[in-house]
Design a protein around this motif. Sequence first.
Motif, short mmCIF file in Angstrom:
data_model
loop_
_atom_site.label_atom_id
_atom_site.label_comp_id
_atom_site.label_asym_id
_atom_site.label_seq_id
_atom_site.Cartn_x
_atom_site.Cartn_y
_atom_site.Cartn_z
N ASN A 123 0.75 -1.25 -0.07
CA ASN A 123 0.06 -0.13 0.19
C ASN A 123 0.67 1.28 0.13
O ASN A 123 1.98 1.24 0.60
CB ASN A 123 -1.08 0.20 1.19
CG ASN A 123 -2.06 0.95 1.19
OD1 ASN A 123 -2.01 2.11 0.86
ND2 ASN A 123 -3.15 0.37 1.33
N CYS A 163 -4.72 -3.48 -0.50
CA CYS A 163 -4.54 -2.25 -1.16
C CYS A 163 -5.91 -1.68 -1.85
O CYS A 163 -6.15 -0.82 -2.40
CB CYS A 163 -3.85 -2.13 -2.42
SG CYS A 163 -2.08 -2.98 -1.87
N SER A 174 -7.31 1.31 3.36
CA SER A 174 -7.43 -0.06 3.10
C SER A 174 -7.12 -0.88 4.59
O SER A 174 -7.81 -1.70 4.69
CB SER A 174 -6.43 -0.64 2.36
OG SER A 174 -6.45 -0.23 0.86
N LYS A 224 -12.98 -3.75 -3.29
CA LYS A 224 -12.29 -2.49 -4.19
C LYS A 224 -13.37 -1.63 -4.59
O LYS A 224 -14.73 -1.99 -4.57
CB LYS A 224 -11.85 -2.87 -5.67
CG LYS A 224 -11.19 -2.00 -6.58
CD LYS A 224 -9.85 -1.80 -6.19
CE LYS A 224 -9.42 -0.34 -6.82
NZ LYS A 224 -9.90 0.78 -6.18
#
Length: 346
Positions: free
Chosen positions: A110, A257, A263, A275
Amino acid sequence: MFEADVQDVAQLVATGSIPSSAEIDALLATAHERYAATTDGRVADYIPVLGAADPSKFGMSLVTADGRTHSLGDSAHTFSIQSISKAFVYALVCDALGHEVVHDRVGVNNTGLPFNSVVALELNGGSPLNPMVNAGAIATTALVHADPTLRWEAIHAGLSAFAGRELQLDEEVFASEMLTNHRNRAIAHLLTSYTRLDPEPLGVVETYTKQCSLSVTAADLAVMGATLADGGVNPVTGQRVVSEQAARDTLAVLASCGMYERSGEWLFEIGLPAKSGVSGGILAVAPGKGALAVFSPPLDEAGNSVRGQRVCAYLSRALALNLFASAPRVKEQSSLVAPGSHRKEL
Protein backbone atom coordinates in the motif's frame (compact mmCIF):
# COMPACT_ATOMS: atom_id res chain seq x y z
CA MET A 1 -17.47 5.85 8.99
CA PHE A 2 -18.06 2.35 10.39
CA GLU A 3 -20.99 2.85 12.72
CA ALA A 4 -20.97 1.31 16.20
CA ASP A 5 -24.59 0.21 15.89
CA VAL A 6 -23.62 -2.56 13.48
CA GLN A 7 -22.48 -4.56 16.50
CA ASP A 8 -26.11 -5.38 17.25
CA VAL A 9 -26.39 -7.56 14.16
CA ALA A 10 -23.77 -10.07 15.29
CA GLN A 11 -26.37 -12.58 16.44
CA LEU A 12 -28.78 -12.27 13.51
CA VAL A 13 -27.10 -15.25 11.89
CA ALA A 14 -26.37 -17.98 14.43
CA THR A 15 -22.71 -18.86 14.83
CA GLY A 16 -21.78 -21.68 12.50
CA SER A 17 -25.06 -21.68 10.60
CA ILE A 18 -25.56 -21.21 6.87
CA PRO A 19 -28.03 -18.35 6.27
CA SER A 20 -31.01 -19.14 4.10
CA SER A 21 -31.98 -17.14 1.02
CA ALA A 22 -34.80 -15.60 3.05
CA GLU A 23 -32.37 -14.50 5.76
CA ILE A 24 -30.04 -12.93 3.20
CA ASP A 25 -32.93 -11.07 1.55
CA ALA A 26 -34.10 -9.80 4.94
CA LEU A 27 -30.63 -8.55 5.86
CA LEU A 28 -30.23 -6.77 2.52
CA ALA A 29 -33.60 -5.09 3.07
CA THR A 30 -32.58 -4.01 6.56
CA ALA A 31 -29.28 -2.61 5.32
CA HIS A 32 -31.02 -0.69 2.54
CA GLU A 33 -33.56 0.74 4.97
CA ARG A 34 -30.87 1.75 7.46
CA TYR A 35 -28.71 3.69 5.04
CA ALA A 36 -31.06 4.96 2.32
CA ALA A 37 -31.43 8.28 4.11
CA THR A 38 -27.67 8.81 4.52
CA THR A 39 -26.61 12.14 3.03
CA ASP A 40 -22.89 12.12 3.86
CA GLY A 41 -20.31 12.37 1.08
CA ARG A 42 -20.34 14.02 -2.34
CA VAL A 43 -20.31 12.74 -5.90
CA ALA A 44 -17.03 12.84 -7.86
CA ASP A 45 -17.04 16.03 -9.91
CA TYR A 46 -13.45 16.15 -11.18
CA ILE A 47 -14.73 14.02 -14.07
CA PRO A 48 -17.59 16.17 -15.45
CA VAL A 49 -19.95 13.36 -16.39
CA LEU A 50 -19.65 11.75 -12.95
CA GLY A 51 -20.58 15.03 -11.31
CA ALA A 52 -24.05 14.68 -12.83
CA ALA A 53 -24.74 11.40 -10.98
CA ASP A 54 -27.94 11.16 -8.93
CA PRO A 55 -26.79 10.95 -5.27
CA SER A 56 -30.00 9.20 -4.25
CA LYS A 57 -29.26 6.10 -6.34
CA PHE A 58 -28.66 3.15 -4.02
CA GLY A 59 -28.53 -0.50 -5.01
CA MET A 60 -26.94 -3.69 -3.75
CA SER A 61 -26.46 -7.23 -4.93
CA LEU A 62 -25.04 -10.35 -3.33
CA VAL A 63 -24.06 -13.41 -5.37
CA THR A 64 -23.03 -16.63 -3.68
CA ALA A 65 -20.30 -18.99 -4.86
CA ASP A 66 -22.99 -21.40 -6.04
CA GLY A 67 -24.61 -18.74 -8.22
CA ARG A 68 -27.57 -17.59 -6.14
CA THR A 69 -28.33 -13.89 -6.63
CA HIS A 70 -29.95 -11.48 -4.16
CA SER A 71 -30.52 -7.89 -5.26
CA LEU A 72 -32.30 -4.81 -3.93
CA GLY A 73 -32.83 -1.17 -4.80
CA ASP A 74 -31.07 0.29 -7.85
CA SER A 75 -29.08 -2.90 -8.47
CA ALA A 76 -29.85 -2.78 -12.22
CA HIS A 77 -28.80 0.86 -12.65
CA THR A 78 -25.79 1.17 -14.95
CA PHE A 79 -22.68 3.14 -14.02
CA SER A 80 -19.04 3.13 -15.10
CA ILE A 81 -16.89 0.54 -13.39
CA GLN A 82 -13.97 2.95 -12.90
CA SER A 83 -11.20 1.68 -10.60
CA ILE A 84 -12.95 -1.58 -9.79
CA SER A 85 -11.77 -2.63 -13.25
CA LYS A 86 -8.21 -2.66 -11.90
CA ALA A 87 -8.87 -5.83 -9.94
CA PHE A 88 -10.08 -7.81 -12.92
CA VAL A 89 -7.43 -6.62 -15.37
CA TYR A 90 -4.85 -7.57 -12.75
CA ALA A 91 -6.40 -11.04 -12.48
CA LEU A 92 -6.29 -11.46 -16.26
CA VAL A 93 -2.63 -10.43 -16.40
CA CYS A 94 -1.70 -12.73 -13.50
CA ASP A 95 -3.46 -15.57 -15.29
CA ALA A 96 -1.68 -14.89 -18.58
CA LEU A 97 1.84 -14.08 -17.35
CA GLY A 98 2.09 -15.74 -13.96
CA HIS A 99 2.71 -14.71 -10.38
CA GLU A 100 6.42 -13.85 -10.58
CA VAL A 101 6.39 -11.86 -13.83
CA VAL A 102 3.57 -9.59 -12.70
CA HIS A 103 4.97 -9.17 -9.19
CA ASP A 104 8.29 -8.11 -10.67
CA ARG A 105 6.64 -5.33 -12.69
CA VAL A 106 3.96 -4.20 -10.21
CA GLY A 107 4.34 -4.43 -6.43
CA VAL A 108 1.78 -5.32 -3.77
CA ASN A 109 2.36 -2.82 -0.95
CA ASN A 110 0.00 0.00 0.00
CA THR A 111 1.20 3.52 -0.78
CA GLY A 112 -0.69 5.23 2.03
CA LEU A 113 -1.25 8.04 -0.47
CA PRO A 114 -4.14 9.03 -2.78
CA PHE A 115 -4.84 6.70 -5.70
CA ASN A 116 -3.59 9.18 -8.33
CA SER A 117 -0.40 10.16 -6.50
CA VAL A 118 2.74 10.85 -8.53
CA VAL A 119 4.81 11.21 -5.36
CA ALA A 120 4.43 7.52 -4.48
CA LEU A 121 5.95 6.59 -7.82
CA GLU A 122 8.90 8.93 -7.45
CA LEU A 123 9.62 7.83 -3.89
CA ASN A 124 9.85 4.22 -5.06
CA GLY A 125 12.28 4.77 -7.91
CA GLY A 126 9.58 4.65 -10.57
CA SER A 127 8.27 1.23 -9.56
CA PRO A 128 4.49 1.07 -8.99
CA LEU A 129 3.79 -0.04 -5.44
CA ASN A 130 0.55 -1.89 -6.21
CA PRO A 131 -1.93 -2.44 -9.08
CA MET A 132 -4.87 -0.78 -7.33
CA VAL A 133 -3.48 2.77 -7.59
CA ASN A 134 -3.38 4.49 -10.97
CA ALA A 135 0.35 4.08 -11.59
CA GLY A 136 0.22 0.34 -10.94
CA ALA A 137 -3.02 -0.07 -12.85
CA ILE A 138 -1.62 1.66 -15.94
CA ALA A 139 1.46 -0.56 -15.77
CA THR A 140 -0.78 -3.61 -15.42
CA THR A 141 -2.92 -2.62 -18.42
CA ALA A 142 0.25 -2.27 -20.49
CA LEU A 143 1.11 -5.91 -19.74
CA VAL A 144 -2.03 -7.19 -21.46
CA HIS A 145 -0.67 -6.71 -24.98
CA ALA A 146 1.67 -4.34 -26.84
CA ASP A 147 -0.84 -3.79 -29.66
CA PRO A 148 -3.53 -1.31 -28.51
CA THR A 149 -6.35 -2.96 -30.47
CA LEU A 150 -5.59 -6.44 -29.17
CA ARG A 151 -5.04 -5.01 -25.69
CA TRP A 152 -8.53 -3.50 -25.59
CA GLU A 153 -10.16 -6.58 -27.11
CA ALA A 154 -8.57 -8.83 -24.48
CA ILE A 155 -9.63 -6.57 -21.61
CA HIS A 156 -13.17 -6.13 -22.95
CA ALA A 157 -13.60 -9.88 -23.44
CA GLY A 158 -12.05 -10.73 -20.08
CA LEU A 159 -14.16 -8.34 -18.00
CA SER A 160 -17.26 -9.46 -19.89
CA ALA A 161 -16.45 -13.09 -19.01
CA PHE A 162 -16.18 -12.09 -15.34
CA ALA A 163 -19.63 -10.47 -15.55
CA GLY A 164 -21.19 -13.30 -17.56
CA ARG A 165 -22.43 -10.94 -20.27
CA GLU A 166 -20.93 -8.55 -22.81
CA LEU A 167 -20.22 -5.24 -21.12
CA GLN A 168 -20.69 -2.03 -23.09
CA LEU A 169 -18.37 0.96 -23.30
CA ASP A 170 -19.98 4.19 -22.07
CA GLU A 171 -18.80 6.55 -24.80
CA GLU A 172 -19.90 9.65 -22.90
CA VAL A 173 -17.88 8.69 -19.82
CA PHE A 174 -14.90 7.74 -21.98
CA ALA A 175 -14.93 11.09 -23.82
CA SER A 176 -15.30 13.02 -20.56
CA GLU A 177 -12.42 11.20 -18.93
CA MET A 178 -10.14 11.58 -21.94
CA LEU A 179 -10.57 15.35 -21.66
CA THR A 180 -9.55 15.38 -17.99
CA ASN A 181 -7.00 12.56 -17.55
CA HIS A 182 -3.93 14.80 -17.53
CA ARG A 183 -2.54 13.27 -14.34
CA ASN A 184 -2.80 9.75 -15.74
CA ARG A 185 -0.95 10.85 -18.86
CA ALA A 186 1.76 12.32 -16.64
CA ILE A 187 1.97 9.07 -14.67
CA ALA A 188 2.33 7.08 -17.90
CA HIS A 189 5.14 9.32 -19.14
CA LEU A 190 6.86 9.02 -15.75
CA LEU A 191 6.58 5.23 -15.88
CA THR A 192 8.10 5.29 -19.35
CA SER A 193 11.01 7.44 -18.15
CA TYR A 194 11.77 4.75 -15.56
CA THR A 195 11.46 2.00 -18.23
CA ARG A 196 8.45 0.53 -16.40
CA LEU A 197 6.12 0.94 -19.38
CA ASP A 198 6.99 -0.73 -22.69
CA PRO A 199 4.16 0.27 -25.09
CA GLU A 200 3.48 3.83 -26.20
CA PRO A 201 2.33 5.60 -22.99
CA LEU A 202 -0.63 7.59 -24.30
CA GLY A 203 -2.01 4.50 -26.03
CA VAL A 204 -1.91 2.65 -22.71
CA VAL A 205 -3.72 5.53 -20.98
CA GLU A 206 -6.42 5.42 -23.63
CA THR A 207 -6.96 1.69 -23.05
CA TYR A 208 -6.93 2.21 -19.28
CA THR A 209 -9.54 4.96 -19.63
CA LYS A 210 -11.69 2.66 -21.76
CA GLN A 211 -11.60 -0.13 -19.18
CA CYS A 212 -12.69 2.34 -16.50
CA SER A 213 -15.56 3.49 -18.76
CA LEU A 214 -17.23 0.09 -19.13
CA SER A 215 -20.83 0.13 -17.92
CA VAL A 216 -21.83 -2.26 -15.15
CA THR A 217 -24.56 -2.71 -12.57
CA ALA A 218 -24.25 -3.73 -8.93
CA ALA A 219 -25.55 -7.14 -10.03
CA ASP A 220 -22.74 -7.39 -12.61
CA LEU A 221 -20.11 -6.50 -10.02
CA ALA A 222 -21.43 -9.10 -7.59
CA VAL A 223 -21.11 -11.80 -10.27
CA MET A 224 -17.60 -10.60 -11.10
CA GLY A 225 -16.61 -10.71 -7.44
CA ALA A 226 -18.21 -14.11 -6.94
CA THR A 227 -16.03 -15.37 -9.80
CA LEU A 228 -12.95 -14.43 -7.75
CA ALA A 229 -14.57 -15.95 -4.66
CA ASP A 230 -15.09 -19.22 -6.53
CA GLY A 231 -11.46 -19.61 -7.54
CA GLY A 232 -11.81 -17.99 -10.95
CA VAL A 233 -14.95 -19.82 -12.11
CA ASN A 234 -18.01 -17.70 -12.90
CA PRO A 235 -20.71 -19.28 -10.69
CA VAL A 236 -23.51 -18.16 -13.01
CA THR A 237 -22.10 -19.26 -16.38
CA GLY A 238 -19.82 -22.03 -15.14
CA GLN A 239 -16.95 -20.64 -17.27
CA ARG A 240 -13.43 -20.65 -15.86
CA VAL A 241 -12.24 -17.08 -16.38
CA VAL A 242 -8.88 -17.14 -14.56
CA SER A 243 -6.88 -19.69 -12.60
CA GLU A 244 -7.24 -20.28 -8.87
CA GLN A 245 -3.77 -18.77 -8.38
CA ALA A 246 -4.71 -15.60 -10.26
CA ALA A 247 -7.89 -15.28 -8.20
CA ARG A 248 -5.93 -15.79 -4.98
CA ASP A 249 -3.30 -13.20 -5.96
CA THR A 250 -6.00 -10.68 -6.81
CA LEU A 251 -7.87 -11.14 -3.54
CA ALA A 252 -4.62 -10.77 -1.58
CA VAL A 253 -3.89 -7.43 -3.25
CA LEU A 254 -7.47 -6.27 -2.74
CA ALA A 255 -7.19 -7.02 0.97
CA SER A 256 -4.11 -4.84 1.38
CA CYS A 257 -4.67 -2.10 -1.21
CA GLY A 258 -8.22 -2.14 -2.61
CA MET A 259 -9.62 0.73 -0.54
CA TYR A 260 -6.72 3.10 -1.14
CA GLU A 261 -5.31 4.81 1.97
CA ARG A 262 -8.28 3.53 3.99
CA SER A 263 -7.40 -0.13 3.26
CA GLY A 264 -6.00 -0.80 6.72
CA GLU A 265 -9.04 0.60 8.47
CA TRP A 266 -11.31 -1.31 6.10
CA LEU A 267 -9.58 -4.61 6.77
CA PHE A 268 -9.56 -3.94 10.52
CA GLU A 269 -13.27 -3.16 10.67
CA ILE A 270 -14.77 -5.25 7.85
CA GLY A 271 -12.18 -7.93 7.13
CA LEU A 272 -12.86 -8.58 3.43
CA PRO A 273 -10.90 -8.03 0.20
CA ALA A 274 -12.61 -5.11 -1.54
CA LYS A 275 -12.34 -2.52 -4.29
CA SER A 276 -14.00 0.83 -4.75
CA GLY A 277 -14.58 3.11 -7.73
CA VAL A 278 -15.22 6.86 -7.89
CA SER A 279 -18.55 6.39 -9.66
CA GLY A 280 -19.88 4.99 -6.39
CA GLY A 281 -19.35 1.24 -6.61
CA ILE A 282 -17.87 -0.96 -3.89
CA LEU A 283 -17.21 -4.67 -4.32
CA ALA A 284 -16.39 -6.87 -1.30
CA VAL A 285 -15.44 -10.53 -1.72
CA ALA A 286 -15.75 -13.37 0.79
CA PRO A 287 -13.40 -16.07 -0.57
CA GLY A 288 -15.19 -19.36 -1.09
CA LYS A 289 -18.54 -17.81 -0.18
CA GLY A 290 -19.53 -15.04 -2.58
CA ALA A 291 -19.44 -11.30 -3.17
CA LEU A 292 -21.38 -8.19 -2.24
CA ALA A 293 -21.61 -5.14 -4.51
CA VAL A 294 -23.09 -1.77 -3.55
CA PHE A 295 -23.73 1.27 -5.73
CA SER A 296 -24.16 4.74 -4.21
CA PRO A 297 -22.43 7.78 -5.78
CA PRO A 298 -21.62 10.02 -2.76
CA LEU A 299 -17.99 9.43 -1.73
CA ASP A 300 -15.75 10.15 1.25
CA GLU A 301 -12.46 12.04 0.93
CA ALA A 302 -10.58 8.91 -0.15
CA GLY A 303 -13.00 8.21 -3.03
CA ASN A 304 -15.00 5.40 -1.39
CA SER A 305 -18.80 5.25 -1.40
CA VAL A 306 -20.14 6.29 2.01
CA ARG A 307 -23.30 4.17 1.91
CA GLY A 308 -21.34 1.31 0.36
CA GLN A 309 -18.93 1.19 3.27
CA ARG A 310 -21.73 1.17 5.82
CA VAL A 311 -23.66 -1.56 4.04
CA CYS A 312 -20.55 -3.72 3.80
CA ALA A 313 -19.79 -3.17 7.50
CA TYR A 314 -23.33 -4.15 8.44
CA LEU A 315 -23.52 -7.26 6.25
CA SER A 316 -20.00 -8.43 7.04
CA ARG A 317 -21.05 -8.70 10.67
CA ALA A 318 -24.59 -9.91 10.04
CA LEU A 319 -23.45 -12.70 7.72
CA ALA A 320 -20.26 -13.50 9.67
CA LEU A 321 -18.07 -12.83 6.61
CA ASN A 322 -15.05 -11.20 8.30
CA LEU A 323 -12.02 -13.32 7.41
CA PHE A 324 -10.43 -12.72 10.79
CA ALA A 325 -13.46 -13.43 12.98
CA SER A 326 -13.55 -16.75 14.78
CA ALA A 327 -15.68 -18.34 17.46
CA PRO A 328 -16.14 -21.82 18.95
CA ARG A 329 -18.27 -23.92 16.60
CA VAL A 330 -20.26 -27.06 17.14
CA LYS A 331 -18.43 -29.85 15.34
CA GLU A 332 -21.45 -30.91 13.26
CA GLN A 333 -21.99 -27.33 12.08
CA SER A 334 -18.39 -26.63 11.20
CA SER A 335 -18.18 -29.17 8.36
CA LEU A 336 -19.55 -26.88 5.66
CA VAL A 337 -17.66 -28.41 2.77
CA ALA A 338 -16.30 -31.74 1.69
CA PRO A 339 -12.60 -32.40 2.34
CA GLY A 340 -10.42 -30.69 -0.26
CA SER A 341 -13.18 -28.33 -1.40
CA HIS A 342 -12.62 -24.56 -1.29
CA ARG A 343 -16.27 -23.56 -1.34
CA LYS A 344 -18.38 -22.49 1.61
CA GLU A 345 -21.93 -21.55 0.72
CA LEU A 346 -23.61 -18.46 2.06
